[in-house]
Design an enzyme around this catalytic site. Structure first.
Site, PDB file in Angstrom:
ATOM      1  N   VAL A 199       0.835  -1.192   0.000  1.00  0.00           N
ATOM      2  CA  VAL A 199       0.000   0.000   0.000  1.00  0.00           C
ATOM      3  C   VAL A 199       0.876   1.250   0.000  1.00  0.00           C
ATOM      4  O   VAL A 199       1.811   1.369   0.793  1.00  0.00           O
ATOM      5  CB  VAL A 199      -0.928   0.012   1.228  1.00  0.00           C
ATOM      6  CG1 VAL A 199      -1.713   1.314   1.303  1.00  0.00           C
ATOM      7  CG2 VAL A 199      -1.883  -1.178   1.180  1.00  0.00           C
ATOM      8  N   ALA A 249      -3.740  -7.430   3.470  1.00  0.00           N
ATOM      9  CA  ALA A 249      -2.448  -8.104   3.394  1.00  0.00           C
ATOM     10  C   ALA A 249      -1.375  -7.182   2.846  1.00  0.00           C
ATOM     11  O   ALA A 249      -0.230  -7.184   3.313  1.00  0.00           O
ATOM     12  CB  ALA A 249      -2.557  -9.356   2.524  1.00  0.00           C
ATOM     13  N   ALA A 250      -1.722  -6.369   1.854  1.00  0.00           N
ATOM     14  CA  ALA A 250      -0.753  -5.433   1.278  1.00  0.00           C
ATOM     15  C   ALA A 250      -0.319  -4.386   2.288  1.00  0.00           C
ATOM     16  O   ALA A 250       0.769  -3.831   2.177  1.00  0.00           O
ATOM     17  CB  ALA A 250      -1.361  -4.766   0.041  1.00  0.00           C
ATOM     18  N   MET A 252       0.080  -5.085   5.507  1.00  0.00           N
ATOM     19  CA  MET A 252       0.700  -5.760   6.648  1.00  0.00           C
ATOM     20  C   MET A 252       2.211  -5.782   6.488  1.00  0.00           C
ATOM     21  O   MET A 252       2.720  -6.084   5.407  1.00  0.00           O
ATOM     22  CB  MET A 252       0.169  -7.184   6.773  1.00  0.00           C
ATOM     23  CG  MET A 252       0.539  -7.864   8.081  1.00  0.00           C
ATOM     24  SD  MET A 252      -0.383  -9.406   8.278  1.00  0.00           S
ATOM     25  CE  MET A 252      -0.232  -9.649  10.049  1.00  0.00           C
ATOM     26  N   GLU A 309      -1.975  13.938   6.143  1.00  0.00           N
ATOM     27  CA  GLU A 309      -1.266  12.702   6.461  1.00  0.00           C
ATOM     28  C   GLU A 309      -1.952  11.910   7.576  1.00  0.00           C
ATOM     29  O   GLU A 309      -2.778  12.433   8.326  1.00  0.00           O
ATOM     30  CB  GLU A 309       0.170  13.036   6.902  1.00  0.00           C
ATOM     31  CG  GLU A 309       1.013  13.706   5.827  1.00  0.00           C
ATOM     32  CD  GLU A 309       1.615  12.720   4.849  1.00  0.00           C
ATOM     33  OE1 GLU A 309       1.234  11.533   4.901  1.00  0.00           O
ATOM     34  OE2 GLU A 309       2.461  13.125   4.059  1.00  0.00           O
TER      35      GLU A 309
END
Length: 522
Positions: A199, A249-250, A252, A309
């Site tokens: 990500v 998952a991306a 993690m 952010e």
């Protein structure tokens, strides 16, 4: 992905457990389909009241961001915008895909739970243990299919026009419109041994290019460097509207050289279906909403940002970042673009990223043989705190002195990718529920000694985006790291004064049974 368990941990030197503290795999008691298909995920949210369809006309220029931010900050359902000004009919945007719901609903974490195939009522502890269990399950490799919904529309070459999508300006301070705020990069090493899903954000640069960070410590940056060493650009794709479990998952912090696609299968119990891209031979989820593909330039940069952010601030200046060239776009009919309007917690940088970090940190600490019962990134702390609870009785049995335990926790965490991301660690006894911010603040206030309880680690590596870092620390990507010891003193003889601890069980049950009779709502 199933790590071997040495007799002694290589960092701490402590004996490691052989299964005694490994979590039992959590059985799925709901259909995992929403975790593997973003379209099914959205339909589930709408059916459960965890999303609301916004049918009135909404402007992608700031209005989408404003509504999304308001939804985060009030615990409202995720907004699905279906009528967007200046955009072709059919295009949609989903805001706050993993925002928190109303805490009074009993399903505040419903959207997060749906990402990983759990019931909407699953709470933080169950979600984290489910994530950890999947790390110890056998990977379930993806299954390649010949085509999929993401190929319903294909645009290549000069037909690519990113500006045809409803790319929002999310904050008035932002330096541009952000296409990728809730998607992941797909890149592969030159030798084909490692495919990373990771990500990171991307800002619209023009109709065929994006610009965004690819830091050397990030997996996308590592793989870009491997291609740069060969004098080549990096074949690249970006997935938007991905299967929610794939997005999780991306996000993690799995170790380098671990393929996230196999973890998705372990997490959901089913393989993710993937399809080959049109131009560069990468594989992407077949049912994704939107797929961008092309290459990450080895040398070209452009201005990116500023952007609101995850730590809750927006700074006045952007910076030069690598350019992503888009050579093809494929997308579903009536595509849904998910967006995260980053800022003050909670939003997806805290609910998804923070939860995935907590699971990875918990696994690392347990693997080291440390008597840790849970790790949690409190959403209110903007992924800058990691709270760790310790089994006091087991610590005593292991003969661990407090200073030794704090040093061991620091050594494990700050040597891990999860610990690189979170600068401050708070250690408490497990009578504190670290997922309850009220209990954690109470422990921090009453158990953390301002002198002997605070330990700093100025040489530990860390993410350079933390706002309080000095320019020198940010430049070196080191420093600003600490562990706060909030363990009860060994000589402590007090007891907690609370409803749970200060009254006989039969009286507590009587009070609960008669709660509405006292005049309170249920």
């Amino acid at each position: 992905m199933t790590p071997s368990t040495p007799d002694r941990h290589p960092v701490t030197g402590l004996p490691t457990p052989h299964g005694s503290h490994d979590p039992e795999p959590t059985a799925l008691d709901t259909d995992p389909a929403p975790a593997l298909d973003f379209r099914a995920f959205v339909e589930r949210l709408l059916a459960d009241g965890d999303a609301v369809e916004v049918v009135r006309s909404v402007d992608p220029h700031l209005e989408v961001g404003a509504v999304t931010r308001r939804a985060y900050e009030t615990g409202a359902p995720a907004p699905l915008f279906t009528s967007l000004t200046g955009t072709a009919p059919g295009h949609r945007v989903l805001g706050a895909p993993a925002g928190l719901g109303d805490p009074r609903s009993g399903a505040a974490h419903a959207r997060l739970a749906a990402h990983v195939g759990l019931p909407r009522t699953a709470g933080p502890r169950r979600i984290v243990e489910h994530l950890v269990a999947a790390m110890h399950a056998d990977p379930v490799p993806p299954v390649e299919v010949t085509t999929g919904p993401c190929k319903q529309n294909v645009r290549t070459g000069d037909a690519v026009d990113l500006e045809a999508f409803p790319v929002p300006l999310l904050h008035q301070e932002d330096g541009g419109r952000y296409f990728g705020t809730y998607g992941f990069h797909v890149v592969r090493t030159p030798d084909g041994s490692w495919t990373s899903w990771s990500v990171a954000r991307t800002m619209l640069h023009d109709r065929r290019t994006l610009v965004g960070p690819a830091m050397p410590q990030q997996h996308v940056g590592m793989i870009r460097e491997a291609w740069r060493e060969r004098g080549q650009h990096t074949p690249w794709a970006m997935v938007l509207g991905a299967p929610p479990a794939a997005l999780a998952a991306a996000g993690m912090p799995l170790p380098a050289h671990v393929d996230e696609d196999g973890y998705v299968g372990a997490l959901t119990g089913r393989p993710v279906e993937v399809v080959r891209t049109e131009t560069n031979g990468l594989h992407v989820p077949a049912n994704a909403e939107i797929v961008l593909e092309g290459y990450l330039s080895s040398d070209e940069t452009a201005d990116e940002g500023p952007m609101g952010e995850y730590h809750g601030y927006s700074f006045p200046d952007g910076r030069k970042q690598p350019v992503f060239h888009v050579e093809a776009v494929t997308y579903r009919d009536d595509p849904i673009l998910p967006v995260c309007a980053a800022g003050v917690p909670p939003e997806e940088n805290h609910t998804i990223w923070g939860t995935m970090i907590a699971a990875a940190a918990l696994d690392a600490l347990r693997a080291a043989g440390l008597p840790v019962t849970l790790a949690w990134c409190p959403y209110e702390a903007a992924t800058c705190w990691l709270a760790v609870s310790v089994d006091r009785a087991r610590r005593v049995r292991l003969g661990l002195e407090r200073a030794e335990l704090i040093r061991a926790i620091a050594d494990v965490l700050f040597a891990s990718h999860a610990g690189w991301l979170v600068p401050k660690v708070i250690v408490v006894d497990d009578d504190i529920d670290v997922t309850d911010i009220r209990q954690l603040v109470w422990a921090l206030a009453t158990r953390g000694h301002p002198d002997t309880g605070h330990h700093t680690f100025p040489e530990a590596p860390g993410i350079p985006m933390v706002p309080y870092l000095t320019p020198e620390e940010a430049g070196a990507a080191r420093g600003g790291k600490s562990v706060t010891d909030c363990l009860l003193p060994d000589t402590f003889r007090g007891t907690t004064a609370s409803f749970r601890t200060s009254y006989p069980r039969d009286l507590r049950e009587h009070v609960l049974a008669n709660w509405t009779g006292y005049g309170y709502s249920a």
